[in-house]
Design an enzyme around this catalytic site. Structure first.
Site, PDB file in Angstrom:
ATOM      1  N   ALA A 111     -14.111  11.051  -9.220  1.00  0.00           N
ATOM      2  CA  ALA A 111     -13.868  10.173 -10.363  1.00  0.00           C
ATOM      3  C   ALA A 111     -12.634   9.342 -10.044  1.00  0.00           C
ATOM      4  O   ALA A 111     -11.753   9.758  -9.283  1.00  0.00           O
ATOM      5  CB  ALA A 111     -13.675  10.997 -11.624  1.00  0.00           C
TER       6      ALA A 111
ATOM      7  N   GLY B 276     -16.128  14.327  -8.716  1.00  0.00           N
ATOM      8  CA  GLY B 276     -17.302  13.731  -9.336  1.00  0.00           C
ATOM      9  C   GLY B 276     -18.409  13.421  -8.352  1.00  0.00           C
ATOM     10  O   GLY B 276     -19.587  13.396  -8.724  1.00  0.00           O
TER      11      GLY B 276
ATOM     12  N   GLU C 281     -20.209  16.641  -7.847  1.00  0.00           N
ATOM     13  CA  GLU C 281     -20.954  16.887  -9.090  1.00  0.00           C
ATOM     14  C   GLU C 281     -22.189  15.996  -9.176  1.00  0.00           C
ATOM     15  O   GLU C 281     -23.244  16.427  -9.650  1.00  0.00           O
ATOM     16  CB  GLU C 281     -20.029  16.661 -10.284  1.00  0.00           C
ATOM     17  CG  GLU C 281     -18.966  17.748 -10.401  1.00  0.00           C
ATOM     18  CD  GLU C 281     -17.844  17.401 -11.355  1.00  0.00           C
ATOM     19  OE1 GLU C 281     -17.501  18.247 -12.198  1.00  0.00           O
ATOM     20  OE2 GLU C 281     -17.289  16.284 -11.251  1.00  0.00           O
TER      21      GLU C 281
ATOM     22  N   GLU D 177     -10.095  19.291  -8.170  1.00  0.00           N
ATOM     23  CA  GLU D 177      -9.442  18.909  -9.422  1.00  0.00           C
ATOM     24  C   GLU D 177      -8.183  19.712  -9.743  1.00  0.00           C
ATOM     25  O   GLU D 177      -7.218  19.158 -10.287  1.00  0.00           O
ATOM     26  CB  GLU D 177     -10.441  19.022 -10.582  1.00  0.00           C
ATOM     27  CG  GLU D 177     -11.499  17.934 -10.615  1.00  0.00           C
ATOM     28  CD  GLU D 177     -12.736  18.264  -9.795  1.00  0.00           C
ATOM     29  OE1 GLU D 177     -13.732  17.537  -9.914  1.00  0.00           O
ATOM     30  OE2 GLU D 177     -12.703  19.265  -9.041  1.00  0.00           O
TER      31      GLU D 177
END
Length: 260
Positions: A66, A111, A114, A134
């Site tokens: 992200a 992300g 994911e 993260e």
């Protein structure tokens, strides 16, 4: 919708979605997630497309994560809304009737990992890197990483990766079951398209029912899961594809599946 952060290409019965933010290593911001949502919705509803491949533009990054620059100054409420958006988009891919394959080229972190995990399976280039880093930023995964990673590689291995923020290479990802196959970078997309071709040669109603049964069955107890499978199995016998497939087998010829 005009896309600025993704590229969507169609090739006969399959679509290829490229995450295309080269200056940001294909990182995901809100706009990119909304474009992915729009593209996947269009693919889901397009009767000419039977399978989706997701990859990153270039050879360095699938999705580096992200977008940290976007996230840095979010409030708690804004961050929750951003996480919920990512979860909704990735769940759309996961729950779509049609198969989705991740062709992982380069970094698939946060992300990006994911996004790869919400696909039905993953094929990786030998230069791919995976991880949920993260906690090194003082946050948790927000797009489903704490839930899909344990389901794919087991609780212990997932927790080790989540707690340490370790980044693993493609061979280790293959060893723990995160990816199905590792190929040379220049062979990645062609290999995924070969696998897609084998899927597309089969009865697509049966493929979709297999996906639905597997996904739903994983979320319940074994007895309910067996009932789900029995329903899918029985439903196949109401289709033209079942008649064609079994007739072709007995006649020793290639089946001509036509059901959508």
């Amino acid at each position: 919708m005009a896309y600025e952060n993704i590229i969507l290409e169609k090739e006969e019965k399959l679509a290829v979605l490229y995450i295309n933010r080269p200056k940001a290593m294909n990182a995901l911001n809100k706009e990119t997630l909304l474009e992915i949502k729009d593209a996947v919705t269009a693919i889901k509803d397009d009767p000419t497309v039977e399978l989706l491949i997701i990859t990153g533009s270039g050879d360095k990054s699938f999705v580096a994560g992200a977008d940290i620059a976007f996230m840095q100054n979010l409030s708690a409420m804004e961050a929750r809304e951003f996480g919920a958006l990512g979860q909704k988009v990735f769940r759309l891919i996961e729950a779509m009737e049609k198969p989705a394959i991740a062709a992982v080229n380069g970094f698939a972190l946060g992300g990006g990992c994911e996004l790869a995990m919400c696909c039905d399976f993953r094929i990786a280039a030998s230069n791919a890197k995976f991880g949920q880093p993260e906690v090194g930023l003082g946050i948790t995964p927000g797009f489903g990483g704490t839930q899909r990673l344990p389901r794919l590689v087991g609780s212990g291995m997932a927790k080790q990766l989540l707690y340490t923020a370790d980044v693993i290479n493609a061979d280790e990802a293959f060893r723990i079951g995160l990816v199905n196959k590792v190929v040379q970078p220049e062979e990645l997309l062609s290999e995924v398209k070969k696998i897609a071709g084998r899927i597309l040669s089969k009865g697509q109603l049966a493929v979709r029912l297999s996906k639905a049964a597997a996904n739903e069955g994983m979320q319940t107890d074994i007895d309910r899961a067996m009932s789900i499978e029995a329903d899918a199995f029985g439903l196949c016998f109401a289709t033209q594809d079942q008649k064609e497939g079994m007739t072709a087998f007995l006649e020793k010829r290639k089946a001509n599946f036509i059901s959508k």
